[in-house]
Motif scaffolding. Sequence first.
Motif, PDB file in Angstrom:
ATOM      1  N   SER A  83      56.440  31.931  59.455  1.00 51.31           N
ATOM      2  CA  SER A  83      56.448  32.956  58.412  1.00 51.31           C
ATOM      3  C   SER A  83      57.734  32.910  57.592  1.00 51.31           C
ATOM      4  O   SER A  83      57.711  33.088  56.365  1.00 51.31           O
ATOM      5  N   VAL A  84      58.864  32.668  58.258  1.00 54.84           N
ATOM      6  CA  VAL A  84      60.128  32.536  57.523  1.00 54.84           C
ATOM      7  C   VAL A  84      60.076  31.338  56.583  1.00 54.84           C
ATOM      8  O   VAL A  84      60.480  31.422  55.403  1.00 54.84           O
ATOM      9  N   LEU A  85      59.579  30.209  57.076  1.00 50.23           N
ATOM     10  CA  LEU A  85      59.443  29.023  56.226  1.00 50.23           C
ATOM     11  C   LEU A  85      58.501  29.283  55.068  1.00 50.23           C
ATOM     12  O   LEU A  85      58.752  28.859  53.929  1.00 50.23           O
ATOM     13  N   ALA A  86      57.411  29.996  55.334  1.00 54.84           N
ATOM     14  CA  ALA A  86      56.456  30.305  54.268  1.00 54.84           C
ATOM     15  C   ALA A  86      57.079  31.199  53.209  1.00 54.84           C
ATOM     16  O   ALA A  86      56.838  31.018  52.007  1.00 54.84           O
ATOM     17  N   ALA A  87      57.878  32.172  53.633  1.00 57.60           N
ATOM     18  CA  ALA A  87      58.525  33.066  52.660  1.00 57.60           C
ATOM     19  C   ALA A  87      59.500  32.302  51.776  1.00 57.60           C
ATOM     20  O   ALA A  87      59.558  32.530  50.550  1.00 57.60           O
ATOM     21  N   VAL A  88      60.258  31.381  52.354  1.00 54.27           N
ATOM     22  CA  VAL A  88      61.234  30.618  51.562  1.00 54.27           C
ATOM     23  C   VAL A  88      60.524  29.693  50.568  1.00 54.27           C
ATOM     24  O   VAL A  88      60.871  29.638  49.371  1.00 54.27           O
ATOM     25  N   VAL A  89      59.515  28.979  51.040  1.00 55.93           N
ATOM     26  CA  VAL A  89      58.813  28.038  50.166  1.00 55.93           C
ATOM     27  C   VAL A  89      58.046  28.778  49.074  1.00 55.93           C
ATOM     28  O   VAL A  89      58.013  28.358  47.906  1.00 55.93           O
ATOM     29  N   SER A  90      57.433  29.905  49.429  1.00 54.56           N
ATOM     30  CA  SER A  90      56.690  30.676  48.430  1.00 54.56           C
ATOM     31  C   SER A  90      57.618  31.258  47.371  1.00 54.56           C
ATOM     32  O   SER A  90      57.272  31.306  46.184  1.00 54.56           O
ATOM     33  N   ALA A  91      58.797  31.707  47.783  1.00 49.10           N
ATOM     34  CA  ALA A  91      59.755  32.246  46.815  1.00 49.10           C
ATOM     35  C   ALA A  91      60.195  31.178  45.819  1.00 49.10           C
ATOM     36  O   ALA A  91      60.411  31.472  44.640  1.00 49.10           O
ATOM     37  N   MET A  92      60.343  29.937  46.269  1.00 46.15           N
ATOM     38  CA  MET A  92      60.715  28.865  45.353  1.00 46.15           C
ATOM     39  C   MET A  92      59.569  28.448  44.446  1.00 46.15           C
ATOM     40  O   MET A  92      59.785  27.972  43.334  1.00 46.15           O
ATOM     41  N   GLY A  93      58.339  28.622  44.904  1.00 50.58           N
ATOM     42  CA  GLY A  93      57.199  28.170  44.120  1.00 50.58           C
ATOM     43  C   GLY A  93      56.579  29.208  43.214  1.00 50.58           C
ATOM     44  O   GLY A  93      55.726  28.857  42.382  1.00 50.58           O
ATOM     45  N   MET A  94      56.972  30.475  43.310  1.00 51.34           N
ATOM     46  CA  MET A  94      56.384  31.501  42.459  1.00 51.34           C
ATOM     47  C   MET A  94      56.914  31.411  41.033  1.00 51.34           C
ATOM     48  O   MET A  94      58.031  30.945  40.800  1.00 51.34           O
ATOM     49  N   LYS A  95      56.127  31.887  40.101  1.00 48.71           N
ATOM     50  CA  LYS A  95      56.493  31.795  38.690  1.00 48.71           C
ATOM     51  C   LYS A  95      57.631  32.721  38.307  1.00 48.71           C
ATOM     52  O   LYS A  95      58.305  32.488  37.312  1.00 48.71           O
ATOM     53  N   CYS A  96      57.834  33.785  39.079  1.00 59.56           N
ATOM     54  CA  CYS A  96      58.862  34.755  38.723  1.00 59.56           C
ATOM     55  C   CYS A  96      60.260  34.307  39.128  1.00 59.56           C
ATOM     56  O   CYS A  96      61.238  34.999  38.837  1.00 59.56           O
ATOM     57  N   THR A  97      60.403  33.201  39.806  1.00 57.10           N
ATOM     58  CA  THR A  97      61.711  32.695  40.205  1.00 57.10           C
ATOM     59  C   THR A  97      62.149  31.590  39.256  1.00 57.10           C
ATOM     60  O   THR A  97      61.334  30.962  38.572  1.00 57.10           O
ATOM     61  N   ARG A  98      63.444  31.315  39.240  1.00 53.75           N
ATOM     62  CA  ARG A  98      64.013  30.321  38.333  1.00 53.75           C
ATOM     63  C   ARG A  98      64.096  28.928  38.947  1.00 53.75           C
ATOM     64  O   ARG A  98      64.520  27.998  38.278  1.00 53.75           O
ATOM     65  N   PHE A  99      63.745  28.787  40.197  1.00 52.44           N
ATOM     66  CA  PHE A  99      63.848  27.479  40.837  1.00 52.44           C
ATOM     67  C   PHE A  99      62.796  26.540  40.251  1.00 52.44           C
ATOM     68  O   PHE A  99      61.600  26.831  40.254  1.00 52.44           O
ATOM     69  N   ALA A 100      63.264  25.391  39.731  1.00 51.41           N
ATOM     70  CA  ALA A 100      62.384  24.341  39.179  1.00 51.41           C
ATOM     71  C   ALA A 100      61.423  24.914  38.145  1.00 51.41           C
ATOM     72  O   ALA A 100      60.243  24.583  38.127  1.00 51.41           O
ATOM     73  N   ARG A 101      61.940  25.780  37.267  1.00 54.07           N
ATOM     74  CA  ARG A 101      61.086  26.377  36.240  1.00 54.07           C
ATOM     75  C   ARG A 101      60.655  25.305  35.241  1.00 54.07           C
ATOM     76  O   ARG A 101      61.440  24.506  34.777  1.00 54.07           O
ATOM     77  N   GLY A 102      59.373  25.300  34.942  1.00 53.23           N
ATOM     78  CA  GLY A 102      58.824  24.299  34.036  1.00 53.23           C
ATOM     79  C   GLY A 102      58.496  22.977  34.693  1.00 53.23           C
ATOM     80  O   GLY A 102      58.057  22.060  34.009  1.00 53.23           O
TER      81      GLY A 102
END
Length: 246
Positions: free
Chosen positions: A91-110
């Motif tokens: 669950s911790v791994l899923a939360a971290v990966v999901s936070a990076m992949g969501m559109k509302c975050t700036r990680f790897a935007r575009g």
Amino acid sequence: MASMAVQLLGFFLGLLGFGGTLVATVLPQWRSTAYVGSNIITATAFMKGLWMECVWHSTGIYQCEVYRSLLSLPQDLQAARALMVLSCVTSVLAAVVSAMGMKCTRFARGSLIKSPLALSGGVCFLCAGLLCLVTVSWTTNDVIMDFYNPFLSSGMKYEIGLAVYLGYASACLSLSGGLVLCWSSCGTRSQGPLHVQRSRPPSVPPAFNNVYIPAPPYKPPDALRDNRAPSLSSVSSNGYRLNNYV
């Protein structure tokens, strides 16, 4: 905008499932005393969890003792420990990966890895929910089998505790969050090429029907012309004048 809201919904459902799984792992109320037979009226209640055993007195005092030896525990309890801890880590791994992949975050935007990251987070939430669900279902089956075992005394029979019900709710939340994340990510990936194709500017075909004005005919300048008047007695042959040699 709608897919971003759906991703946030799935992410928060997964976080709630993770919190419930963590609390259920720590709580000692996995098995509680069954008030059957001669145990209908009693001043104490026994509870067993994954990490400790507790005794509740009618005066309101709790006494808990942590399991000191891991190898002396039953195999089903060891397996339940491992599965619940693995569910929390997933669950911790899923939360971290999901936070990076969501559109509302700036990680790897575009970037094109946004959608696969969100999809991976959803799959991890699904795995965490399945691990928790398997553990609580296994514990429920063991408690029910022991309760209806006629060879066990009434003092050794237990009922399903509060932590097991919390585990069921947490597993459902984790599975729901994972499904929502996977659904939103798959929808985003299927719509991606269409947006790219529509955003391309139409190519202008080359013009082949242009009318070009022809160049004017060449006229030598007047300075290069022979301005001497030809004489009548001059005879030319092959472009040479004879009076130049006589």
